[in-house]
Scaffold this motif. Structure first.
Motif, PDB file in Angstrom:
ATOM      1  N   THR A 170       1.406  -1.412  -0.087  1.00 21.81           N
ATOM      2  CA  THR A 170      -0.044   0.406  -0.133  1.00 21.81           C
ATOM      3  C   THR A 170       0.578   1.730   0.392  1.00 21.81           C
ATOM      4  O   THR A 170       0.354   2.033  -0.135  1.00 21.81           O
ATOM      5  CB  THR A 170      -0.880  -0.616   0.865  1.00 21.81           C
ATOM      6  OG1 THR A 170      -0.636  -0.505   2.437  1.00 21.81           O
ATOM      7  CG2 THR A 170      -1.683  -0.756   1.224  1.00 21.81           C
ATOM      8  N   GLU A 196      -1.522   4.111 -12.122  1.00 22.05           N
ATOM      9  CA  GLU A 196      -2.065   3.009 -10.938  1.00 22.05           C
ATOM     10  C   GLU A 196      -2.206   2.923  -9.598  1.00 22.05           C
ATOM     11  O   GLU A 196      -3.065   2.459  -8.763  1.00 22.05           O
ATOM     12  CB  GLU A 196      -0.665   1.628 -11.460  1.00 22.05           C
ATOM     13  CG  GLU A 196      -0.880   0.978 -12.674  1.00 22.05           C
ATOM     14  CD  GLU A 196      -2.394   0.068 -12.565  1.00 22.05           C
ATOM     15  OE1 GLU A 196      -2.661  -0.068 -11.559  1.00 22.05           O
ATOM     16  OE2 GLU A 196      -2.699  -0.394 -14.061  1.00 22.05           O
ATOM     17  N   ASP A 199      -5.553   5.421  -9.082  1.00 22.17           N
ATOM     18  CA  ASP A 199      -6.085   4.747  -9.004  1.00 22.17           C
ATOM     19  C   ASP A 199      -6.505   3.233  -7.931  1.00 22.17           C
ATOM     20  O   ASP A 199      -7.546   3.013  -7.911  1.00 22.17           O
ATOM     21  CB  ASP A 199      -6.226   3.435 -10.583  1.00 22.17           C
ATOM     22  CG  ASP A 199      -6.834   4.500 -11.485  1.00 22.17           C
ATOM     23  OD1 ASP A 199      -6.724   5.597 -11.300  1.00 22.17           O
ATOM     24  OD2 ASP A 199      -6.111   3.877 -13.043  1.00 22.17           O
ATOM     25  N   ARG A 200      -5.287   2.911  -7.799  1.00 24.08           N
ATOM     26  CA  ARG A 200      -5.144   2.497  -6.540  1.00 24.08           C
ATOM     27  C   ARG A 200      -5.635   2.303  -4.970  1.00 24.08           C
ATOM     28  O   ARG A 200      -5.329   1.651  -3.803  1.00 24.08           O
ATOM     29  CB  ARG A 200      -4.707   0.956  -6.311  1.00 24.08           C
ATOM     30  CG  ARG A 200      -4.475   0.230  -7.677  1.00 24.08           C
ATOM     31  CD  ARG A 200      -3.724  -0.990  -7.827  1.00 24.08           C
ATOM     32  NE  ARG A 200      -3.237  -1.255  -9.218  1.00 24.08           N
ATOM     33  CZ  ARG A 200      -1.888  -2.417  -9.573  1.00 24.08           C
ATOM     34  NH1 ARG A 200      -1.827  -2.848  -7.782  1.00 24.08           N
ATOM     35  NH2 ARG A 200      -1.969  -2.893 -10.152  1.00 24.08           N
ATOM     36  N   ARG A 201      -5.302   3.931  -4.677  1.00 26.02           N
ATOM     37  CA  ARG A 201      -5.374   4.589  -3.659  1.00 26.02           C
ATOM     38  C   ARG A 201      -3.739   4.103  -3.020  1.00 26.02           C
ATOM     39  O   ARG A 201      -3.418   4.227  -1.622  1.00 26.02           O
ATOM     40  CB  ARG A 201      -6.463   4.358  -2.663  1.00 26.02           C
ATOM     41  CG  ARG A 201      -8.496   4.817  -3.678  1.00 26.02           C
ATOM     42  CD  ARG A 201      -7.803   6.597  -3.521  1.00 26.02           C
ATOM     43  NE  ARG A 201      -7.617   6.553  -2.263  1.00 26.02           N
ATOM     44  CZ  ARG A 201      -7.499   7.548  -1.650  1.00 26.02           C
ATOM     45  NH1 ARG A 201      -6.871   8.683  -2.690  1.00 26.02           N
ATOM     46  NH2 ARG A 201      -6.696   8.752  -1.142  1.00 26.02           N
TER      47      ARG A 201
END
Length: 277
Positions: A170, A196, A199-201
């Motif tokens: 993360t 990316e 988009d994925r936080r």
């Protein structure tokens, strides 16, 4: 993952005895899911900053917190689990030369695998489609089954970035990922990485020497000089004057900054003229 640095001072692991700290009383917050570029001259402390954020280097003083937790106060097993939630991508990816690209990419998943699954993945890649999709983002899909030692330096750097896309992290900490890439590949690679992450936080902190790429691709840019913050601004608010102060004037012009507006013309360095006889 949120990052908080409070008065952090740290010394580069390879620093000579008696050398000053690479970071000096740094205060910084990076919110969860934020994408940030760190720029500055060589020796500014950029790599040391990433190593501190990655829990690879403990601060000499001050405190680091990841999601509110001091990693260096955790038991060893808990610290290892925390490290499994982040990815540190060095400038030169540690890719075994005889390894296949597909295996090198899927190695990004190793922190989430047990010992047996990790060993098996070295011989039998477990998710070839995922590796192919990650490589496609960096225009390397045709290299899926090539050996690493058949790749150029720029291709190896992009394989290192593709590894991030399959990692169970993360927090992505990426150190000078464009040093072997031409301008077109640089823009493509950073655009894919930032997109990316957004988009994925995923929280992304990347150090860059390519100032124009940092300003064009990242919402927030941090200027670091002599281990201290020179500025911390939205990219749209970074001016040529900020860059001229961050770098010396000659370097600022090399990085694409116009001369500072408040610098009189007569104060600018005169060109050196060489006469051949």
């Amino acid at each position: 993952m949120q990052l908080d640095l409070e008065g952090v001072a740290a010394r580069h692991p390879a620093a000579r005895a008696g050398a000053g700290p690479a970071l000096q009383g740094l205060n910084l917050r990076v919110a969860s899911g934020e994408q940030v570029a760190v720029i500055g001259p060589s020796g500014a402390g950029k790599t040391t900053l990433l190593q501190v954020m990655a829990c690879a280097l403990p601060p000499d003083s001050g405190r680091l917190r990841l999601d509110g937790t001091d990693p260096w106060a955790l038991p060893r097993a808990a610290l290892q689990r925390l490290r499994g939630r982040l990815l540190l991508a060095p400038q030169v990816p540690p890719l075994p030369p005889r390894q296949r690209v597909v295996t090198a990419v899927l190695a990004g998943r190793l922190p989430a695998l047990g010992t047996w699954a990790s060993l098996r993945s070295l011989f039998y890649p477990s998710d070839i489609p995922a590796a192919h999709a990650a490589l496609t983002r960096f225009d390397l899909a045709d290299k899926l089954f090539d050996r690493v030692d058949r790749l150029s330096g720029g291709e190896r750097q992009r394989v290192g970035l593709a590894r991030a896309l399959v990692a169970p992290a993360t927090l992505w900490l990426v150190d000078e990922p464009l040093s072997a890439l031409d301008p077109t590949r640089s823009r493509q690679a950073i655009h894919s990485l930032v997109q990316e992450a957004a988009d994925r936080r995923i929280t992304l902190v990347a150090t860059l020497h390519q100032v124009e790429v940092a300003l064009a691709q990242f919402p927030r840019v941090i200027g670091l000089r002599d281990g201290a913050l020179a500025f911390d601004l939205p990219a749209a608010q970074v001016t040529p004057d900020h860059l001229a102060r961050l770098y010396d004037q000659h370097e600022a012009e090399l990085h694409g900054a116009a001369p500072a507006a408040d610098q009189p013309a007569q104060a600018r360095p005169a060109p050196v003229v060489m006469h051949c006889r």
